[in-house]
Design a protein around this motif. Structure first.
Motif, PDB file in Angstrom:
ATOM      1  N   SER A 145       0.833  -1.209   0.000  1.00  0.00           N
ATOM      2  CA  SER A 145       0.000   0.000   0.000  1.00  0.00           C
ATOM      3  C   SER A 145       0.865   1.254   0.000  1.00  0.00           C
ATOM      4  CB  SER A 145      -0.910   0.032   1.227  1.00  0.00           C
ATOM      5  OG  SER A 145      -1.439  -1.211   1.505  1.00  0.00           O
ATOM      6  N   ILE A 146       1.914   1.233   0.844  1.00  0.00           N
ATOM      7  CA  ILE A 146       2.766   2.417   0.924  1.00  0.00           C
ATOM      8  C   ILE A 146       3.515   2.619  -0.391  1.00  0.00           C
ATOM      9  CG2 ILE A 146       4.799   3.385   2.072  1.00  0.00           C
ATOM     10  CD1 ILE A 146       3.802   2.117   4.646  1.00  0.00           C
ATOM     11  N   ALA A 147       3.991   1.495  -0.955  1.00  0.00           N
ATOM     12  CA  ALA A 147       4.735   1.601  -2.210  1.00  0.00           C
ATOM     13  C   ALA A 147       3.842   2.179  -3.312  1.00  0.00           C
ATOM     14  CB  ALA A 147       5.262   0.237  -2.616  1.00  0.00           C
ATOM     15  N   ARG A 148       2.598   1.726  -3.380  1.00  0.00           N
ATOM     16  CA  ARG A 148       1.698   2.261  -4.413  1.00  0.00           C
ATOM     17  C   ARG A 148       1.451   3.746  -4.201  1.00  0.00           C
ATOM     18  NH1 ARG A 148      -2.757  -2.489  -5.509  1.00  0.00           N
ATOM     19  NH2 ARG A 148      -1.193  -4.104  -5.861  1.00  0.00           N
ATOM     20  N   HIS A 149       1.383   4.124  -2.916  1.00  0.00           N
ATOM     21  CA  HIS A 149       1.184   5.535  -2.618  1.00  0.00           C
ATOM     22  C   HIS A 149       2.410   6.336  -3.070  1.00  0.00           C
ATOM     23  CE1 HIS A 149      -0.577   8.906  -0.385  1.00  0.00           C
ATOM     24  NE2 HIS A 149       0.674   9.206  -0.039  1.00  0.00           N
ATOM     25  N   ILE A 150       3.604   5.805  -2.769  1.00  0.00           N
ATOM     26  CA  ILE A 150       4.831   6.522  -3.097  1.00  0.00           C
ATOM     27  C   ILE A 150       5.009   6.643  -4.608  1.00  0.00           C
ATOM     28  CG2 ILE A 150       7.359   6.351  -3.037  1.00  0.00           C
ATOM     29  CD1 ILE A 150       7.098   5.136  -0.254  1.00  0.00           C
ATOM     30  N   TYR A 151       4.782   5.524  -5.301  1.00  0.00           N
ATOM     31  CA  TYR A 151       5.071   5.527  -6.733  1.00  0.00           C
ATOM     32  C   TYR A 151       3.851   5.867  -7.569  1.00  0.00           C
ATOM     33  CZ  TYR A 151       9.251   3.296  -5.012  1.00  0.00           C
ATOM     34  OH  TYR A 151      10.394   3.037  -4.324  1.00  0.00           O
ATOM     35  N   GLY A 152       2.763   6.227  -6.887  1.00  0.00           N
ATOM     36  CA  GLY A 152       1.576   6.678  -7.622  1.00  0.00           C
ATOM     37  C   GLY A 152       0.887   5.596  -8.411  1.00  0.00           C
ATOM     38  N   HIS A 153       0.841   4.388  -7.858  1.00  0.00           N
ATOM     39  CA  HIS A 153       0.172   3.306  -8.576  1.00  0.00           C
ATOM     40  C   HIS A 153      -1.189   2.990  -7.984  1.00  0.00           C
ATOM     41  CE1 HIS A 153       3.601   2.590 -10.981  1.00  0.00           C
ATOM     42  NE2 HIS A 153       4.359   2.089 -10.011  1.00  0.00           N
ATOM     43  N   GLN A 154      -1.806   3.960  -7.282  1.00  0.00           N
ATOM     44  CA  GLN A 154      -3.063   3.656  -6.623  1.00  0.00           C
ATOM     45  C   GLN A 154      -4.074   3.090  -7.600  1.00  0.00           C
ATOM     46  OE1 GLN A 154      -1.485   6.601  -5.918  1.00  0.00           O
ATOM     47  NE2 GLN A 154      -2.047   7.295  -3.848  1.00  0.00           N
ATOM     48  N   GLY A 155      -4.746   2.045  -7.160  1.00  0.00           N
ATOM     49  CA  GLY A 155      -5.812   1.487  -7.980  1.00  0.00           C
ATOM     50  C   GLY A 155      -5.311   0.580  -9.072  1.00  0.00           C
ATOM     51  N   LYS A 156      -4.009   0.557  -9.311  1.00  0.00           N
ATOM     52  CA  LYS A 156      -3.506  -0.333 -10.362  1.00  0.00           C
ATOM     53  C   LYS A 156      -3.072  -1.643  -9.729  1.00  0.00           C
ATOM     54  CE  LYS A 156      -1.511   3.621 -12.638  1.00  0.00           C
ATOM     55  NZ  LYS A 156      -0.207   4.220 -12.820  1.00  0.00           N
ATOM     56  N   ASN A 157      -3.232  -2.703 -10.467  1.00  0.00           N
ATOM     57  CA  ASN A 157      -2.878  -4.004  -9.942  1.00  0.00           C
ATOM     58  C   ASN A 157      -1.433  -4.352 -10.301  1.00  0.00           C
ATOM     59  OD1 ASN A 157      -2.799  -6.480  -8.885  1.00  0.00           O
ATOM     60  ND2 ASN A 157      -4.463  -7.347 -10.094  1.00  0.00           N
ATOM     61  N   ILE A 158      -0.520  -3.691  -9.599  1.00  0.00           N
ATOM     62  CA  ILE A 158       0.895  -3.980  -9.838  1.00  0.00           C
ATOM     63  C   ILE A 158       1.478  -4.509  -8.547  1.00  0.00           C
ATOM     64  CG2 ILE A 158       3.142  -2.994 -10.410  1.00  0.00           C
ATOM     65  CD1 ILE A 158       1.502  -0.761 -11.829  1.00  0.00           C
ATOM     66  N   GLN A 159       2.074  -5.671  -8.610  1.00  0.00           N
ATOM     67  CA  GLN A 159       2.681  -6.193  -7.387  1.00  0.00           C
ATOM     68  C   GLN A 159       4.160  -5.829  -7.339  1.00  0.00           C
ATOM     69  OE1 GLN A 159       2.294  -9.922  -5.754  1.00  0.00           O
ATOM     70  NE2 GLN A 159       0.124  -9.664  -5.295  1.00  0.00           N
ATOM     71  N   ILE A 160       4.505  -4.950  -6.419  1.00  0.00           N
ATOM     72  CA  ILE A 160       5.905  -4.549  -6.300  1.00  0.00           C
ATOM     73  C   ILE A 160       6.679  -5.578  -5.499  1.00  0.00           C
ATOM     74  CG2 ILE A 160       7.454  -2.784  -5.383  1.00  0.00           C
ATOM     75  CD1 ILE A 160       5.050  -0.831  -5.904  1.00  0.00           C
ATOM     76  N   PHE A 161       6.086  -6.053  -4.417  1.00  0.00           N
ATOM     77  CA  PHE A 161       6.768  -7.015  -3.541  1.00  0.00           C
ATOM     78  C   PHE A 161       6.239  -8.421  -3.797  1.00  0.00           C
ATOM     79  CE2 PHE A 161       6.622  -2.913  -1.370  1.00  0.00           C
ATOM     80  CZ  PHE A 161       7.969  -2.657  -1.254  1.00  0.00           C
ATOM     81  N   ALA A 162       6.244  -8.811  -5.077  1.00  0.00           N
ATOM     82  CA  ALA A 162       5.699 -10.115  -5.443  1.00  0.00           C
ATOM     83  C   ALA A 162       6.570 -11.229  -4.886  1.00  0.00           C
ATOM     84  CB  ALA A 162       5.607 -10.227  -6.960  1.00  0.00           C
ATOM     85  N   ASP A 163       5.921 -12.360  -4.582  1.00  0.00           N
ATOM     86  CA  ASP A 163       6.679 -13.527  -4.142  1.00  0.00           C
ATOM     87  C   ASP A 163       7.650 -13.942  -5.230  1.00  0.00           C
ATOM     88  OD1 ASP A 163       5.367 -13.580  -1.786  1.00  0.00           O
ATOM     89  OD2 ASP A 163       3.792 -14.945  -2.486  1.00  0.00           O
ATOM     90  N   GLU A 164       8.710 -14.581  -4.807  1.00  0.00           N
ATOM     91  CA  GLU A 164       9.724 -15.125  -5.732  1.00  0.00           C
ATOM     92  C   GLU A 164      10.547 -14.046  -6.415  1.00  0.00           C
ATOM     93  OE1 GLU A 164       9.571 -18.742  -6.237  1.00  0.00           O
ATOM     94  OE2 GLU A 164       8.000 -18.647  -4.739  1.00  0.00           O
ATOM     95  N   SER A 165      10.194 -12.782  -6.184  1.00  0.00           N
ATOM     96  CA  SER A 165      11.016 -11.728  -6.771  1.00  0.00           C
ATOM     97  C   SER A 165      12.106 -11.347  -5.777  1.00  0.00           C
ATOM     98  CB  SER A 165      10.156 -10.514  -7.126  1.00  0.00           C
ATOM     99  OG  SER A 165       9.815  -9.843  -5.927  1.00  0.00           O
ATOM    100  N   SER A 166      13.007 -10.478  -6.207  1.00  0.00           N
ATOM    101  CA  SER A 166      14.069 -10.064  -5.289  1.00  0.00           C
ATOM    102  C   SER A 166      13.529  -9.180  -4.186  1.00  0.00           C
ATOM    103  CB  SER A 166      15.149  -9.316  -6.070  1.00  0.00           C
ATOM    104  OG  SER A 166      14.582  -8.175  -6.664  1.00  0.00           O
ATOM    105  N   LEU A 167      12.295  -8.708  -4.364  1.00  0.00           N
ATOM    106  CA  LEU A 167      11.696  -7.841  -3.354  1.00  0.00           C
ATOM    107  C   LEU A 167      10.643  -8.579  -2.531  1.00  0.00           C
ATOM    108  CD1 LEU A 167      11.282  -4.518  -5.352  1.00  0.00           C
ATOM    109  CD2 LEU A 167      12.811  -4.935  -3.444  1.00  0.00           C
ATOM    110  N   ALA A 168      10.705  -9.910  -2.554  1.00  0.00           N
ATOM    111  CA  ALA A 168       9.707 -10.683  -1.804  1.00  0.00           C
ATOM    112  C   ALA A 168       9.979 -10.581  -0.308  1.00  0.00           C
ATOM    113  CB  ALA A 168       9.756 -12.133  -2.251  1.00  0.00           C
TER     114      ALA A 168
END
Lengths: 568, 228
Positions: free
Chosen positions: A426-449
């Motif tokens: 939620s915070i990341a979407r707020h920071i990067y302005g992705h509100q309402g978009k279905n983008i997973q920044i901290f997706a499992d199996e990624s380096s940011l999991a």
């Protein structure tokens, strides 16, 4: 645990025998005095003793020296000089409540907690417990804790963990009680001794707030122009036994989540391309159970500009034991634009993750000193803030603060991981302005999991570390560890030392050693004296008869009267 | 209450010595001086033994039974016999009969042993809150020791003081004396080599002390007969 003290003395005797000397004798005299020779020595944890505005609460005594009894004591017995040993799994809460409420005299109370809760042996024996049993245990412990914390108990109350020695002693005591004899000095049994010094007031307890600062990418010059998002969790606990208040859920889960979120954002912020245009402020605050006094002090120490730059603050509180519903507590009405924005951000992410987030609004009463949620301290200073918690209603003072029942087995790692995902995303979407978009920044199996082993490791450490603020040292290892961990993930870390103010006074001696002695009764000693006396008389007669003859022995008893006759 | 227990154990440990002194003709012939001298000799012997033990024995960390060390210990234990010999032959006693002399020496010997080995643990341990059977057993052990000491003194007096004894009995006397003198090593072996518990060891000591006392008595009586 020292077993069978008799054995040590026996060994001492053997040493003596082999040395055959007076020097050894002196040596033994010196060493034996130091050796306790109790049947068992157990670590015990004292019920907290504290005052609220001078009104005493908790257990007011530390020393204990009374015979033991179990719950099966005979109803006519006088318990004013007896310690009741009560295993929590057999606890009859109404009995204890009655005793405490009516202020009936007791020598002391000794509660035995199941080994499962022993944080020193975490993960050893939880498998044998049913979920149902664990829930029951948790309720009973919660009730017991509420009862003893809010009562003024004029005798010592201790907690200890069950083990084989304790169970053996307990079985013995029960057997004695079943025969209907009250354990007093005349019947023998067990004697429980805790020699602890008189509890002293903790002079001006310090509280330590740890703050980490992750600065965002500045557009043109001044960093302070960037808005700030604060993520806050209070880290200290309060419970019936300060030395056992590890607070895995309240608020160990919050600390773990905060550290993991700091780690995730430090990864993002280390690369200028993914560095957000927001500053991130991480705060681990102390004195949470005492109306978030630490948070209050921490916020007061900010300068006006920093405080105004805070876009919103997310407080994490008890997020480790929920199934499918979390609550966002706010003190501004839900119609407020900022609140709406935060809530929508959170609930969108929650929906994607497959659970529910509900909003709960509770107005602040400025005249009431009680601060039920951490965000209320922010709101009082007109900073938008919300608390994420599994609790649906605001806890009362000194409740849900990480007491006896709040332990590692009751906390669910996946719940914490899901909470972390929710907040970070939620915070990341707020920071990067992705509100309402279905983008997973901290997706499992990624380096940011989210890293489950990191979460697990920190949760284990916290579940082993009691952290009642007034009893933390000035440079407590835990505080140092948290500081170091935050320093690894943020640019700027500092620890703020403050004095806990307000109405609370605490008393020390939270831990002690309990000696359990098996004592012989006076009746036994009397009987022994009789046997020994008759043994000596028989020996005397035997020796006298064999060496001097029977007549001599008889004349021995006749002589005095005959002499009297002569003089008369 | 615990002082009471200490008192009980003290009675059991030291009472029989006093009873023995007052019940037998020892008290009538005023042999207290001999007893005290024997006790002093015991102290001297204990000191010599300590020096020997400290010189020749390694300090074993574990409580295991090392045959070589134990053998050495048993040999050093014979210093006791030498001490007893000194007490019986070299001390100038008042003119008391052999019969009373060995009893007085044995009594003094056993009493000194009890005071040295049992008083301190008793004082420290038996007054504690914790109840154990150890001190009662230790008291019984003191009883057995008294009987053994007197038997050994009796056998010693047979060996060294009596000149005209039946030739056939001499090896038996020496054998018995040897057995009694090695009793400490035997009990030590039972305790540590075989891992017997204290009650069993004490029972064994009591039993053997009575048996040895009976044998010594018979031997003494047998030696007495020709002269009578």
């Amino acid at each position: 645990m020292e077993l069978k003290g008799g054995g040590t003395v026996y060994r001492q005797c053997q040493v003596l025998e082999s040395m055959y000397s007076m020097i050894a004798l002196v040596f033994i005299l010196v060493t034996c005095v130091e050796l306790g020779d109790a049947a068992a020595v157990v670590d015990v944890y004292r019920l907290i003793q504290y005052d609220i505005s001078g009104v005493p609460f908790g257990s007011r005594l530390a020393t204990l020296n009374h015979p033991a009894a179990s719950m099966h004591f005979s109803p006519a017995a006088d318990l004013s000089r007896t310690v009741l040993m009560i295993p929590v799994r057999e606890l009859n809460i109404t009995f204890v409540r009655e005793y405490i409420a009516q202020r009936r005299p007791l020598g002391g109370l000794l509660f035995f907690l199941p080994q499962m809760l022993n944080f020193a042996k975490i993960g050893s024996k939880t498998g044998s417990y049913q979920i149902y049993e664990m829930e029951l245990l948790k309720t009973v412990l919660g009730e017991l804790e509420r009862l003893v914390i809010h009562a003024n108990i004029p005798y010592p109350v201790y907690f200890a963990f069950e083990d084989d020695d304790i169970n053996a002693v307990l079985a013995d005591v029960k057997k004695n009680d079943a025969t209907g004899q009250p354990t007093t000095a005349t019947t023998g049994g067990y004697k429980l001794v805790v020699s602890a010094p008189e509890p002293k007031k903790v002079a001006s307890p310090t509280i330590m707030n740890i703050q980490g600062w992750l600065s965002g990418l500045e557009a043109d010059g001044d960093t302070n122009q960037l808005p700030t998002i604060a993520i806050v969790a209070s880290y200290d606990t309060f419970g019936a036994a300060p030395a056992l208040s590890v607070g895995s859920d309240s608020n160990g889960s919050g600390i773990v989540a905060l550290l993991e979120i700091a780690r995730l954002f430090s990864l993002l912020y280390s690369n200028p391309k993914t560095r957000g245009r927001y500053n991130l402020l991480f705060g681990l605050t102390s004195a949470g159970p005492y109306n978030y006094n630490g948070t209050h002090k921490w916020l007061r120490s900010f300068d006006q500009r920093l405080r105004e730059s805070i876009d919103y603050a997310v407080c994490l509180n008890s997020i480790g034991a929920w199934d499918n519903k979390l609550w966002i507590h706010v003190s501004k009405p839900p119609e407020n634009a900022y609140i709406k924005q935060i809530f929508e951000g959170f609930s969108n992410v929650a929906q994607e993750l497959g659970f529910e987030v509900n909003l709960k609004h509770k107005k602040i009463n400025i005249s009431n000193p009680r601060v039920a949620w951490e965000h209320e301290q922010f709101s009082r200073l007109r900073v938008t803030a919300a608390t994420l918690s599994e609790l649906s209603v605001a806890p009362e003072l000194l409740e849900s603060t990480g007491g006896l029942s709040d332990n590692r087995p009751f906390v669910n790692d996946t719940a914490i991981i899901r909470s972390i995902k929710l907040v970070a995303e939620s915070i990341a979407r707020h920071i990067y302005g992705h509100q309402g978009k279905n983008i997973q920044i901290f997706a499992d199996e990624s380096s940011l999991a989210v890293n489950p082993s990191y979460v697990n490791a920190w949760l284990d450490i916290l579940s082993r570390t009691p952290r009642v603020a007034p009893f933390l040292l000035k440079n407590d290892p835990l505080v140092m560890a948290l500081k170091k961990e935050l320093a690894d993930h943020t640019d700027q870390v500092n620890v703020q030392h403050e004095v806990l103010d307000g109405m609370f006074t605490f008393y020390d001696s939270t831990k002690a050693k309990l000696n359990i002695y098996q004592v012989a009764s006076v009746t036994f000693d009397l009987l022994l004296l009789l046997v020994l006396g008759s043994y000596l008389i028989v020996l005397f007669s035997f020796l006298a008869i064999t060496t001097k003859g029977l007549d001599d022995l008889i004349s021995l008893f006749r002589r005095p009267p005959s002499r009297k006759m002569k003089t008369a | 209450m615990t002082v009471f227990h200490f008192f009980n154990c003290a009675i059991l440990t030291f009472g029989p010595h006093a009873v023995y002194y007052s019940a037998t003709p020892l008290s009538e012939y005023d042999t207290l001086g001999t007893c005290i001298k024997a006790a002093l000799v015991y102290l001297g012997t204990a000191l010599v033994k300590l020096v020997c033990l400290a010189t020749f024995l390694k300090v074993s960390e574990n409580e295991s039974f090392d045959p070589y060390q134990e053998l050495l210990k048993a040999l050093i234990g014979f210093v006791d016999v030498a001490g007893l010999y000194f007490a019986l032959t070299q001390l100038t006693h008042r003119n008391i009969s052999q019969n009373h002399k060995f009893q007085a020496v044995g009594l003094g010997w056993a009493f000194a042993d009890s005071v040295l080995h049992r008083l301190a643990p008793l004082w420290v341990g038996a007054r504690g809150l914790e109840f154990t059977w150890d001190y009662i057993l230790q008291g019984l052990e003191a009883n057995a020791n008294l009987v053994l000491s007197i038997s050994l003194a009796a056998l010693g007096s047979l060996m060294w003081l009596r000149k005209n004894k039946p030739k056939t009995l001499i090896p038996i006397i020496y054998l018995c004396a040897g057995i009694v003198a090695t009793m400490p090593s035997i009990t030590s072996y039972l305790r540590r080599g075989l891992g017997w518990h204290l009650p069993k060891v004490v029972g064994f000591e009591l039993f053997t002390s009575l048996v040895m006392a009976f044998i010594s008595w018979q031997l003494f009586a047998a030696c007495q007969r020709p002269s009578a």
